[in-house]
Each structure stands twice: as structure tokens, then as C-alpha cells.
Write an enzyme that holds these catalytic residues in place. Structure first.
Site, PDB file in Angstrom:
ATOM      1  N   ARG A 110       0.891  -1.182   0.000  1.00 45.95           N
ATOM      2  CA  ARG A 110       0.000   0.000   0.000  1.00 45.95           C
ATOM      3  C   ARG A 110       0.915   1.213   0.000  1.00 45.95           C
ATOM      4  O   ARG A 110       1.703   1.402   0.931  1.00 45.95           O
ATOM      5  CB  ARG A 110      -0.893   0.002   1.245  1.00 45.95           C
ATOM      6  CG  ARG A 110      -1.615   1.317   1.437  1.00 45.95           C
ATOM      7  CD  ARG A 110      -2.701   1.261   2.477  1.00 45.95           C
ATOM      8  NE  ARG A 110      -3.855   0.522   1.980  1.00 45.95           N
ATOM      9  CZ  ARG A 110      -5.062   0.562   2.543  1.00 45.95           C
ATOM     10  NH1 ARG A 110      -5.269   1.299   3.614  1.00 45.95           N
ATOM     11  NH2 ARG A 110      -6.056  -0.138   2.028  1.00 45.95           N
ATOM     12  N   HIS A 137      -7.494   1.003  -6.206  1.00 49.45           N
ATOM     13  CA  HIS A 137      -7.637   0.088  -5.055  1.00 49.45           C
ATOM     14  C   HIS A 137      -8.310  -1.196  -5.569  1.00 49.45           C
ATOM     15  O   HIS A 137      -9.457  -1.491  -5.245  1.00 49.45           O
ATOM     16  CB  HIS A 137      -8.474   0.768  -3.969  1.00 49.45           C
ATOM     17  CG  HIS A 137      -8.424   0.090  -2.625  1.00 49.45           C
ATOM     18  ND1 HIS A 137      -7.600  -0.994  -2.360  1.00 49.45           N
ATOM     19  CD2 HIS A 137      -9.091   0.346  -1.470  1.00 49.45           C
ATOM     20  CE1 HIS A 137      -7.771  -1.351  -1.100  1.00 49.45           C
ATOM     21  NE2 HIS A 137      -8.672  -0.572  -0.539  1.00 49.45           N
ATOM     22  N   GLN A 140     -10.055  -4.029  -3.268  1.00 45.71           N
ATOM     23  CA  GLN A 140     -11.367  -3.655  -2.747  1.00 45.71           C
ATOM     24  C   GLN A 140     -12.466  -3.966  -3.758  1.00 45.71           C
ATOM     25  O   GLN A 140     -13.545  -4.435  -3.412  1.00 45.71           O
ATOM     26  CB  GLN A 140     -11.376  -2.146  -2.411  1.00 45.71           C
ATOM     27  CG  GLN A 140     -12.705  -1.654  -1.889  1.00 45.71           C
ATOM     28  CD  GLN A 140     -13.052  -2.187  -0.508  1.00 45.71           C
ATOM     29  OE1 GLN A 140     -12.230  -2.130   0.404  1.00 45.71           O
ATOM     30  NE2 GLN A 140     -14.261  -2.712  -0.343  1.00 45.71           N
ATOM     31  N   ASP A 228     -17.476   7.063  -1.197  1.00 48.76           N
ATOM     32  CA  ASP A 228     -16.226   6.881  -0.447  1.00 48.76           C
ATOM     33  C   ASP A 228     -15.946   8.203   0.265  1.00 48.76           C
ATOM     34  O   ASP A 228     -16.593   9.223  -0.011  1.00 48.76           O
ATOM     35  CB  ASP A 228     -15.083   6.506  -1.423  1.00 48.76           C
ATOM     36  CG  ASP A 228     -13.763   6.179  -0.727  1.00 48.76           C
ATOM     37  OD1 ASP A 228     -13.775   5.928   0.495  1.00 48.76           O
ATOM     38  OD2 ASP A 228     -12.716   6.196  -1.409  1.00 48.76           O
ATOM     39  N   CYS A 267     -16.407   1.349   0.764  1.00 49.76           N
ATOM     40  CA  CYS A 267     -15.245   0.511   1.085  1.00 49.76           C
ATOM     41  C   CYS A 267     -14.822   0.627   2.537  1.00 49.76           C
ATOM     42  O   CYS A 267     -14.123  -0.246   3.047  1.00 49.76           O
ATOM     43  CB  CYS A 267     -14.076   0.860   0.157  1.00 49.76           C
ATOM     44  SG  CYS A 267     -13.439   2.540   0.386  1.00 49.76           S
ATOM     45  N   ARG A 295     -13.565  -8.813   1.891  1.00 46.39           N
ATOM     46  CA  ARG A 295     -12.147  -8.531   1.653  1.00 46.39           C
ATOM     47  C   ARG A 295     -11.324  -9.783   1.965  1.00 46.39           C
ATOM     48  O   ARG A 295     -10.394 -10.123   1.236  1.00 46.39           O
ATOM     49  CB  ARG A 295     -11.659  -7.363   2.544  1.00 46.39           C
ATOM     50  CG  ARG A 295     -12.233  -6.000   2.202  1.00 46.39           C
ATOM     51  CD  ARG A 295     -11.835  -5.505   0.821  1.00 46.39           C
ATOM     52  NE  ARG A 295     -10.409  -5.509   0.588  1.00 46.39           N
ATOM     53  CZ  ARG A 295      -9.567  -4.545   0.962  1.00 46.39           C
ATOM     54  NH1 ARG A 295     -10.013  -3.478   1.574  1.00 46.39           N
ATOM     55  NH2 ARG A 295      -8.275  -4.624   0.684  1.00 46.39           N
TER      56      ARG A 295
HETATM   57  N1   CP Z   1     -11.229  -0.390   2.568  1.00 48.58           N
HETATM   58  C1   CP Z   1      -9.949  -0.455   2.982  1.00 48.58           C
HETATM   59  O1   CP Z   1      -9.026  -0.660   2.201  1.00 48.58           O
HETATM   60  O2   CP Z   1      -9.774  -0.273   4.317  1.00 48.58           O
HETATM   61  P1   CP Z   1      -8.387  -0.100   5.067  1.00 48.58           P
HETATM   62  O3   CP Z   1      -7.842   1.258   4.707  1.00 48.58           O
HETATM   63  O4   CP Z   1      -8.764  -0.193   6.534  1.00 48.58           O
HETATM   64  O5   CP Z   1      -7.459  -1.184   4.643  1.00 48.58           O
HETATM   65  N1  NVA Z   2     -10.127   6.665  -1.049  1.00 54.78           N
HETATM   66  C1  NVA Z   2      -9.706   6.173   0.235  1.00 54.78           C
HETATM   67  C2  NVA Z   2      -9.880   4.700   0.311  1.00 54.78           C
HETATM   68  C3  NVA Z   2      -9.524   4.094   1.665  1.00 54.78           C
HETATM   69  C4  NVA Z   2      -9.671   2.602   1.692  1.00 54.78           C
HETATM   70  C5  NVA Z   2      -8.256   6.561   0.479  1.00 54.78           C
HETATM   71  O1  NVA Z   2      -7.436   6.428  -0.435  1.00 54.78           O
HETATM   72  O2  NVA Z   2      -7.945   7.022   1.572  1.00 54.78           O
END
Ligand code: CP
Ligand code: NVA
Length: 308
Positions: A110, A137, A140, A228, A267, A295
């Protein structure tokens, strides 16, 4: 990690880089894993294997679901925070990829910048999985498609409405709409539309994607309404975004425009009172807890495919 590795590892970088048929294989595996119906030899694809997970941004779901998935598939996960590794002191991504590839069987990352994911994938000799970047992402979306289909049947030909920021999740929804052949209608402020390059890719692939600032037109008769956070990790213009996005909040009035059977998806993490009201996310149309659970199952499908 010993032995020969495949010449070209099976990375899971983005939905637009994997064939629809392969994505279906992952979802079918995920479904079998969830039902406890994985056949002999399929249930423990990570036996004796290790997954490294690098988090340059916080995570609850991605971190825990991958760690639990690795363990339930017979393997093990190691979590690396850049501040506690040499990455945080400037060791290159390429060298980190080469070294990790000598120890582990797959790398989930990530990261703050997509270029870091791509550099990791270029130099790793084991599969690299995108656990979220500033632009996409994909893990997800695998859980989201799985959740949609559990509730409403095949997603092909259905209509999904997005209301909010044209962010990393919106881009992965666009990729998913093309790969899984559903209609995606995005209601976004003019300044927060998804990147034109993504919309051009979708158009060239024959995707049915519409972007508009007319929320009602986008949500009307949709099978699912998705949103989101208005402020993603790394965004530093929270107040401006709140002002631009206020009228895109998913509330009961908006859900009433969608089909009576429509589901609400997010998400997570969510911000009640901003992108969604408590009445919607905690109401009967919300499937967010199934999404979060899926997930775990989706990660298993992804890991099994990467290591097949
Ligand atoms: N939806 C998601 O990716 O959550 P986290 O940021 O908690 O991993
Ligand atoms: N759009 C959000 C998704 C988190 C899972 C972010 O990037 O923070």
C-alpha cells in the site's frame, strides 16, 4: 524462499491489467473459500509460504484481511512499516524488491505513489499485489463485485451509481465496470472527476461509463449506490473538498431515487454525516459489513491466483 521462481511473476497490480476471465477465476476461488468448498490441494495454496506486506499508509481491513487470509491458506504474513525498515532511510524500492524476493513468496504494498508499486513490480521476482495507491484500489473492487453478486446476482448489465470524489476507488470502479461489463454512472463535481486518461481507456474498451455533476440523473434506477470518503489518505485540501462535495452526500432521498432493491456500498472507513448519512450506512440497504468481510475471501482468491 528457495527454488526457482517463475520468469514472470503473476502480479495483481490493477483490474485493467488482468483479463476478465482471470478475475472471474479469482472470484470463483474466493466464493469456494467462503463456502468452505475448496477442494483438496486448493484449500492451502500458501502452505509454507510467506507474504510480505508494506504499508506506507494506514490500514485496518487490508492489513487484517491479508494477514488472516495468509494464515488460513496455510502461510504466514510479515508486516513492514517503512519507518521501521531501511526503505524509510532511503534504500531504493528496487533493492527492497530484490531482497524481499529472496525471502518471501509474494509482496503486498500500500503506497503513496503508483510509481512505487510499479517499481516494486518491475524488480520483484515474486508476485506483487496492489493494496491501494493514490490512483487505484483493485483488491477492494474484487470484494465489492463479490458482494454485489451475492446480493443481486450477476453484475453484468446492471447499473452502479457513484456519488462523490472521483478518487482511487472511482478509478477502480471504472476498471471493474469494463472488465465485468456493467454500467457505471459517476456523479462528481467538475473539479473532482476521475482522470481523463482512465475515462479514455474505458471508452476505448467499449465501457459504459458516464460522468456528470447531475446526481439525480446518475442515481436514478441504479442497482447500487456507492460512495467513499471525501478526503482520501494524502489529500490535504479537506475544507475545499467538503464544500465541493456537500451536495453529493448519499442520504435517504438519494437512495429513494435508485431502484427499491438497490444496495448501498462503501469501502470504509466511513464518515457519517459527510459522504453518507447514518440512516443509509446503518440502514437496511447497506451491505458494508459484507463488503468488509468479503475482503478476506477476495484476498484468498487473489493470493491463490498469484501463487498458482
Ligand atoms: N477499505 C480499505 O481498504 O480499508 P483499510 O484502509 O482499513 O485497509
Ligand atoms: N479513497 C480512500 C480509500 C480508503 C480505503 C483513500 O485512499 O484514503
Amino acid at each position: 524462499m528457495t527454488g526457482l521462481k517463475r520468469a514472470k511473476p503473476r502480479h495483481f497490480l490493477d483490474l485493467n491489467r488482468v483479463d476478465a476471465g482471470e478475475l472471474r477465476v479469482m472470484l470463483e476461488t474466493a466464493g469456494r473459500m467462503k463456502r468452505g468448498a475448496a477442494h483438496d490441494g486448493e484449500a492451502k495454496p500458501l502452505a509454507g509460504k510467506t507474504l510480505a506486506m508494506i504499508f506506507e499508509k494506514p490500514s485496518t481491513r487490508t492489513r487484517v484481511s491479508f494477514e488472516v487470509a495468509a494464515s488460513q491458506l496455510g502461510g504466514h504474513a510479515v508486516v513492514l512499516e517503512p519507518s521501521g525498515t531501511q526503505l524509510g532511510r532511503g534504500e531504493s524500492v528496487a533493492d527492497t524488491a530484490r531482497v524481499l524476493s529472496r525471502y518471501v513468496d509474494a509482496i503486498m504494498i500500500r503506497t503513496t505513489k503508483e510509481s512505487i508499486l510499479l517499481e516494486m513490480a518491475e524488480h520483484a521476482t515474486v508476485p506483487v499485489i496492489n493494496g491501494l495507491t493514490d490512483v487505484t484500489h483493485p483488491c477492494q473492487l474484487m470484494a465489492d463485485v463479490m458482494t454485489f453478486e451475492e446480493r443481486l446476482g450477476p453484475i453484468e448489465g446492471k447499473a452502479v451509481a457513484w456519488s462523490g470524489d472521483g478518487n482511487n476507488m472511482a478509478t477502480s470502479w471504472i476498471h471493474a465496470a469494463v472488465r465485468f461489463k456493467f454500467e457505471l454512472r459517476l456523479a462528481c463535481p467538475e473539479l473532482l472527476r476521475p482522470p481523463q486518461s482512465v475515462l479514455d481507456w474505458a471508452a476505448a474498451e467499449g465501457g459504459r461509463i458516464v460522468v456528470s455533476s447531475d446526481v439525480e440523473a446518475m442515481v436514478r434506477d441504479a442497482d447500487a449506490v456507492v460512495t467513499d470518503t471525501w478526503v482520501s489518505m494524502g489529500d490535504d485540501d479537506g475544507e475545499t473538498r467538503h464544500n465541493m462535495l456537500r451536495s453529493y452526500q448519499v442520504d435517504d432521498r438519494m437512495m429513494a431515487m435508485a431502484r427499491p432493491t438497490a444496495i448501498f456500498m462503501h469501502c470504509l472507513p466511513a464518515h457519517r454525516g459527510d459522504e453518507v448519512t447514518a440512516s443509509v450506512i446503518d440502514g437496511p440497504q447497506s451491505v458494508v459489513w459484507d463488503e468488509a468481510e468479503n475482503r478476506l475471501h477476495a484476498q484468498k482468491g487473489i493470493l491463490a491466483w498469484c501463487l498458482a
